[in-house]
Motif scaffolding. Sequence first.
Motif, PDB file in Angstrom:
ATOM      1  N   CYS A   1       0.100  -0.061  25.449  1.00  0.00           N
ATOM      2  CA  CYS A   1       0.467  -0.261  24.040  1.00  0.00           C
ATOM      3  C   CYS A   1      -0.320  -1.473  23.548  1.00  0.00           C
ATOM      4  CB  CYS A   1       1.969  -0.480  23.901  1.00  0.00           C
ATOM      5  SG  CYS A   1       2.508  -0.735  22.195  1.00  0.00           S
ATOM      6  N   ILE A   2      -1.295  -1.229  22.652  1.00  0.00           N
ATOM      7  CA  ILE A   2      -2.242  -2.271  22.263  1.00  0.00           C
ATOM      8  C   ILE A   2      -2.204  -2.451  20.751  1.00  0.00           C
ATOM      9  CG2 ILE A   2      -4.654  -2.999  22.352  1.00  0.00           C
ATOM     10  CD1 ILE A   2      -4.989  -0.974  24.677  1.00  0.00           C
ATOM     11  N   LEU A   3      -2.091  -3.701  20.307  1.00  0.00           N
ATOM     12  CA  LEU A   3      -2.124  -4.004  18.875  1.00  0.00           C
ATOM     13  C   LEU A   3      -3.578  -4.157  18.447  1.00  0.00           C
ATOM     14  CD1 LEU A   3      -0.634  -4.691  16.248  1.00  0.00           C
ATOM     15  CD2 LEU A   3      -0.626  -7.089  16.985  1.00  0.00           C
ATOM     16  N   GLN A   4      -3.983  -3.366  17.445  1.00  0.00           N
ATOM     17  CA  GLN A   4      -5.348  -3.410  16.925  1.00  0.00           C
ATOM     18  C   GLN A   4      -5.296  -3.641  15.412  1.00  0.00           C
ATOM     19  OE1 GLN A   4      -7.004   0.361  18.198  1.00  0.00           O
ATOM     20  NE2 GLN A   4      -7.743  -0.508  20.107  1.00  0.00           N
ATOM     21  N   GLN A   5      -5.423  -4.885  15.015  1.00  0.00           N
ATOM     22  CA  GLN A   5      -5.386  -5.255  13.599  1.00  0.00           C
ATOM     23  C   GLN A   5      -4.109  -4.731  12.937  1.00  0.00           C
ATOM     24  OE1 GLN A   5      -9.141  -4.034  11.911  1.00  0.00           O
ATOM     25  NE2 GLN A   5     -10.252  -5.698  12.910  1.00  0.00           N
TER      26      GLN A   5
ATOM     27  N   LEU B   1       3.701   0.543  32.693  1.00  0.00           N
ATOM     28  CA  LEU B   1       3.675   0.235  31.267  1.00  0.00           C
ATOM     29  C   LEU B   1       3.025  -1.125  31.048  1.00  0.00           C
ATOM     30  CD1 LEU B   1       4.470   0.776  28.317  1.00  0.00           C
ATOM     31  CD2 LEU B   1       6.716  -0.234  28.814  1.00  0.00           C
ATOM     32  N   ASN B   2       1.999  -1.153  30.179  1.00  0.00           N
ATOM     33  CA  ASN B   2       1.310  -2.397  29.828  1.00  0.00           C
ATOM     34  C   ASN B   2       1.471  -2.629  28.327  1.00  0.00           C
ATOM     35  OD1 ASN B   2       0.233  -2.692  32.502  1.00  0.00           O
ATOM     36  ND2 ASN B   2      -1.260  -1.097  31.978  1.00  0.00           N
ATOM     37  N   ILE B   3       2.177  -3.714  27.979  1.00  0.00           N
ATOM     38  CA  ILE B   3       2.427  -4.026  26.569  1.00  0.00           C
ATOM     39  C   ILE B   3       1.953  -5.439  26.301  1.00  0.00           C
ATOM     40  CG2 ILE B   3       4.162  -4.224  24.753  1.00  0.00           C
ATOM     41  CD1 ILE B   3       5.913  -2.309  26.267  1.00  0.00           C
ATOM     42  N   SER B   4       1.142  -5.602  25.265  1.00  0.00           N
ATOM     43  CA  SER B   4       0.606  -6.922  24.959  1.00  0.00           C
ATOM     44  C   SER B   4       1.584  -7.761  24.140  1.00  0.00           C
ATOM     45  CB  SER B   4      -0.720  -6.783  24.196  1.00  0.00           C
ATOM     46  OG  SER B   4      -0.523  -6.006  23.018  1.00  0.00           O
TER      47      SER B   4
ATOM     48  N   LYS C   1      11.525   6.879   7.990  1.00  0.00           N
ATOM     49  CA  LYS C   1      10.915   5.697   8.586  1.00  0.00           C
ATOM     50  C   LYS C   1      11.883   4.512   8.580  1.00  0.00           C
ATOM     51  CE  LYS C   1       6.173   6.967   7.354  1.00  0.00           C
ATOM     52  NZ  LYS C   1       4.929   6.545   6.672  1.00  0.00           N
ATOM     53  N   GLN C   2      11.830   3.768   9.681  1.00  0.00           N
ATOM     54  CA  GLN C   2      12.624   2.550   9.803  1.00  0.00           C
ATOM     55  C   GLN C   2      11.900   1.618  10.770  1.00  0.00           C
ATOM     56  OE1 GLN C   2      16.376   3.623  11.486  1.00  0.00           O
ATOM     57  NE2 GLN C   2      15.494   4.617  13.274  1.00  0.00           N
ATOM     58  N   PRO C   3      12.096   0.315  10.678  1.00  0.00           N
ATOM     59  CA  PRO C   3      11.402  -0.604  11.588  1.00  0.00           C
ATOM     60  C   PRO C   3      12.033  -0.579  12.990  1.00  0.00           C
ATOM     61  CG  PRO C   3      12.811  -1.828  10.082  1.00  0.00           C
ATOM     62  CD  PRO C   3      12.868  -0.397   9.633  1.00  0.00           C
ATOM     63  N   PHE C   4      11.221  -0.576  14.011  1.00  0.00           N
ATOM     64  CA  PHE C   4      11.714  -0.672  15.390  1.00  0.00           C
ATOM     65  C   PHE C   4      10.573  -1.168  16.268  1.00  0.00           C
ATOM     66  CE2 PHE C   4      10.050   3.608  15.004  1.00  0.00           C
ATOM     67  CZ  PHE C   4       9.321   3.799  16.179  1.00  0.00           C
ATOM     68  N   ILE C   5      10.965  -1.695  17.446  1.00  0.00           N
ATOM     69  CA  ILE C   5       9.970  -2.200  18.402  1.00  0.00           C
ATOM     70  C   ILE C   5       9.496  -1.023  19.241  1.00  0.00           C
ATOM     71  CG2 ILE C   5       9.549  -3.755  20.343  1.00  0.00           C
ATOM     72  CD1 ILE C   5      11.744  -5.557  19.211  1.00  0.00           C
ATOM     73  N   ILE C   6       8.224  -0.709  19.137  1.00  0.00           N
ATOM     74  CA  ILE C   6       7.715   0.484  19.818  1.00  0.00           C
ATOM     75  C   ILE C   6       7.731   0.313  21.336  1.00  0.00           C
ATOM     76  CG2 ILE C   6       5.265  -0.198  19.781  1.00  0.00           C
ATOM     77  CD1 ILE C   6       4.687   2.810  19.137  1.00  0.00           C
ATOM     78  N   GLY C   7       7.645  -0.927  21.829  1.00  0.00           N
ATOM     79  CA  GLY C   7       7.709  -1.154  23.276  1.00  0.00           C
ATOM     80  C   GLY C   7       9.047  -0.720  23.849  1.00  0.00           C
ATOM     81  N   ASP C   8      10.145  -0.985  23.091  1.00  0.00           N
ATOM     82  CA  ASP C   8      11.469  -0.558  23.562  1.00  0.00           C
ATOM     83  C   ASP C   8      11.542   0.961  23.644  1.00  0.00           C
ATOM     84  OD1 ASP C   8      12.136  -3.215  23.615  1.00  0.00           O
ATOM     85  OD2 ASP C   8      13.211  -3.172  21.690  1.00  0.00           O
TER      86      ASP C   8
ATOM     87  N   LEU D   1      -2.026   1.095  19.034  1.00  0.00           N
ATOM     88  CA  LEU D   1      -2.604   2.201  19.795  1.00  0.00           C
ATOM     89  C   LEU D   1      -1.807   2.401  21.072  1.00  0.00           C
ATOM     90  CD1 LEU D   1      -4.916   4.275  20.305  1.00  0.00           C
ATOM     91  CD2 LEU D   1      -6.138   2.420  21.473  1.00  0.00           C
ATOM     92  N   VAL D   2      -1.318   3.628  21.286  1.00  0.00           N
ATOM     93  CA  VAL D   2      -0.576   3.983  22.491  1.00  0.00           C
ATOM     94  C   VAL D   2      -1.400   4.999  23.263  1.00  0.00           C
ATOM     95  CG1 VAL D   2       1.506   5.044  23.422  1.00  0.00           C
ATOM     96  CG2 VAL D   2       1.654   3.544  21.419  1.00  0.00           C
ATOM     97  N   THR D   3      -1.681   4.706  24.543  1.00  0.00           N
ATOM     98  CA  THR D   3      -2.432   5.635  25.389  1.00  0.00           C
ATOM     99  C   THR D   3      -1.620   5.949  26.632  1.00  0.00           C
ATOM    100  OG1 THR D   3      -3.588   3.922  26.665  1.00  0.00           O
ATOM    101  CG2 THR D   3      -4.586   4.616  24.591  1.00  0.00           C
ATOM    102  N   ILE D   4      -1.698   7.199  27.083  1.00  0.00           N
ATOM    103  CA  ILE D   4      -1.023   7.642  28.317  1.00  0.00           C
ATOM    104  C   ILE D   4      -2.076   8.334  29.156  1.00  0.00           C
ATOM    105  CG2 ILE D   4       0.763   9.121  29.290  1.00  0.00           C
ATOM    106  CD1 ILE D   4       2.404   8.615  26.769  1.00  0.00           C
ATOM    107  N   GLU D   5      -2.387   7.734  30.299  1.00  0.00           N
ATOM    108  CA  GLU D   5      -3.514   8.179  31.115  1.00  0.00           C
ATOM    109  C   GLU D   5      -3.008   8.655  32.468  1.00  0.00           C
ATOM    110  OE1 GLU D   5      -7.874   6.418  32.536  1.00  0.00           O
ATOM    111  OE2 GLU D   5      -6.476   5.219  31.314  1.00  0.00           O
ATOM    112  N   ASP D   6      -3.512   9.844  32.877  1.00  0.00           N
ATOM    113  CA  ASP D   6      -3.101  10.394  34.169  1.00  0.00           C
ATOM    114  C   ASP D   6      -4.323  10.678  35.028  1.00  0.00           C
ATOM    115  OD1 ASP D   6      -4.126  13.167  33.804  1.00  0.00           O
ATOM    116  OD2 ASP D   6      -2.603  13.281  32.237  1.00  0.00           O
TER     117      ASP D   6
END
Length: 663
Positions: free
Chosen positions: A582-586, A542-545, A515-522, A590-595
Amino acid sequence: MSSASTDTSVSNLLHILRHSQDATLLYTSEELHVGFINDAMLRILNKSEIVEGQRLEDFAPEFGPYFAILKTLWKTGDKLILKESPADIDFDGNLVTNYFDIEYYPVKDDSGRTTAIICTARNVNERVFAEQALTKKEEKELELIKALENTNNALVDMQNRLRKINSELQNKLDQLSRNEQFLNRVIMEAPAGLALMRGPSYIYTIHNATYQAILPGRNLTGRGFFDAVAELKGTPLEEVLHDVYHKGIPHSFSESLVALADYEGGPTVDRYFTFNYLPWVDDNGKVDGILNMAVEVTEAVKAKQVISNLNDALQTANKQLETATTAARIGTWQIEPLSKELKYNEVLAKIFGYEGPEPMTYEQAIGQVLPDYKDKLVKQINIAIDNGGYYNELYQQKRFNDGKVIWLRSTGQVSKDALSGELSFSGVVQDVTLQQEEEQRKNSFIGMVSHELKTPLTSLNSIVQVAAMKLKKSEDPWLAGAMDKATSQTKKMARLIDGFLNISRLESGQLQIVKQPFIIGDLLRESIEEAKLTDLTYNIQLNISDKVVVQADKDKIGSVITNFLGNAIKYSPKGTAIIVNCILQQDEVLVTIEDNGIGIRSEDIEKLFDRYYRVQDTAAKTVSGFGIGLYLSAEIIKHHGGKIGVESVPGLGSKFYFAIPVA
């Protein structure tokens, strides 16, 4: 009416109550002196001597919890009804808990002052224990138990009706005054069926509406019993009434079968009654008639019969289950939680290779478990016993007779006996050695092949990348495009081999999560750009808040995202949209991929994340794959302490998602 006649009437009533099957007791003082108690109540209290005149606390100190309640009722004049109340009864110095429906009715004088308390009780152990027994059965027994509960509820309703009838009757009798007019009024108003038949022909002189309801449409008053109820003439009831009238012998019948017509002159049907036939004595002490009390219990008896049939069916099911476990070579066991006494079937002894002259003990069985598994197995067993829960463990142990190491799958659960209240711990054991060895061989082979392919593929990938760079400026555009596709395919093959290697490492416990810190959006953007190389026709949005930072294994999470995107592309029509959120929940992202693809059936969703599982669907047969991507993704997310899943409707597309903690 003369005093002697009144005394005789009261004597008759006391005589009726004395011989009644309903347990009755009369307290005549605030100190709970017993003014009257019948045999039925003495049997419930397990008292052989007559205790009239004594205080309750003198002859039954075990009923201490009720003293204050009864004294309060005396002062307040309130009635009290207790349902399924536990009470400790003294049996030869041992207190045994019984369950009763108890009713207390204060009797008041004209000024409203309490002069007595009527207590009636009914032992409902059978019902309470039956209700408890019906709550602890497994899947196959559940339908029987539900039917049993429904039937038992009907029985409880009927018993409640009977208790209400008896309590109201006792209440009426307790209010009996010293005049015959009031006595007749009590009989007429009693909720139980009461009738007085006078003379050797048993002429109906008085009966109440409840009694009439048992024989609807028949004119009873002034007619002899066997004239009004002709279908009972010639039955054993003739001898019973003869004994009551001519010999003064009371008769009582509980749940007696009677072939009785619903209306006069109609066909007879089987009906069940609880009867009391008591001699009615005149002023001279001579039997002058018969007091008949009747309560129809047909519904209750039929309910009991249904319960009996269900119990028989349950026993048959248990026998069939035992036969099935033997045929399936499933070992069964039972452990007494405190003493750890072990009971088991022959199949388990054969699985363990136990051939000792004495029964195998719990300590012997645990002693065969290999050290790497023993502590965890014992811990899980103890947790299940302490918490009354369930455990399921896979472990290795040595057989007793030949020392062979075998794999076992053991499951067990703690349950409480409905009748005795004792805990029991039982379960099953299966020998899964062949399956485990096959899995190990498969994993070893996959790991070996994947490792061997890794080196040449790495070299091939390097060659293809160098060739692609050199052909960038080639005059032949086809060569540059072909090399880009070759690069994409080698990367795809590398990911596939990495997947097999990761499964091999996962099964052997060697999968490393760094494990290491990284920006999940990138990471999402990189994965989407890489996915577009496979097919540019898809519109991936891609929708990132926010710029969310996670503490995770970047490569492993990247493989999960790539797998989700790859599936969306494989199972969606070309040119359709794929939405990535990509949604921040507390404290998690949460990452969702919808087709908008072919979707997944509900029966496939349950197994979708199982190893090597592939959907058996016509639309999916043309899509390549080994069924390892989603399994590996699920394990990666689980190792990160997250959650993973899918929502889908066939023909309308799918939405895969995962959530992991933020940094």
